[in-house]
Design a protein around this motif. Structure first.
Motif: not given
Length: 146
Positions: A84, A108, A110-111, A115, A117
């Motif tokens: 992250l 992608r 994220s909050d 992120l 992966t």
């Protein structure tokens, strides 16, 4: 009482204010100018937000480039890598080869930022290291199968 003359201060006529009527306006304008100068200095000293520039696939992992150092948190979760970054950027995806077997990577939003992966058919292990190169920030991720 005949009139409102100021003879012995025994009647209801208020005392004349010796201060200038411009004093409150001058103080208010100085406060506004001081606040504006402070805001401009704060804006100049704030660092640029971190931004993902590109993701490169290497023989044993990925190289992720940023314009400056982002705060990073990463861990291996059930054999997949999750990193992250407190950064801005756009969503991306791709494939890489680890020991002649394919693995998928995806970035992608994220909050908490971006992120990253990496998922493979077999559990992954590895490490990552960051360094500054040519006024940019490079994060090298080296992966291997468990």
């Amino acid at each position: 009482m005949h009139g409102s003359e100021d003879k012995d201060v025994q009647h209801s006529t208020p005392q004349a204010d010796p201060r200038s009527k411009l004093f409150p306006r001058v103080m208010a304008s100085l406060a506004i100018v001081g606040m504006m100068v402070g805001l401009m200095i704060g804006r100049l000293t704030t660092p640029d937000p971190s931004e993902l520039q590109q993701v490169e696939v290497t023989n044993d992992g990925l190289v992720v480039w940023f314009n400056n150092e982002p705060k990073t948190h990463g861990e291996f979760v059930d054999g997949s890598l999750a990193l992250l970054f407190e950064s801005e950027g756009k969503a991306q995806r791709g494939q890489l080869m680890i020991n002649d077997k394919s693995a998928n990577w995806r970035v992608r939003l994220s909050d908490g930022g971006l992120l990253l992966t990496v998922v493979a058919a077999r559990p992954l292990q590895g490490e990552w290291a960051a360094s500054e190169v040519d006024d940019r920030w490079r994060l090298e991720i080296h992966l291997r199968e468990q």
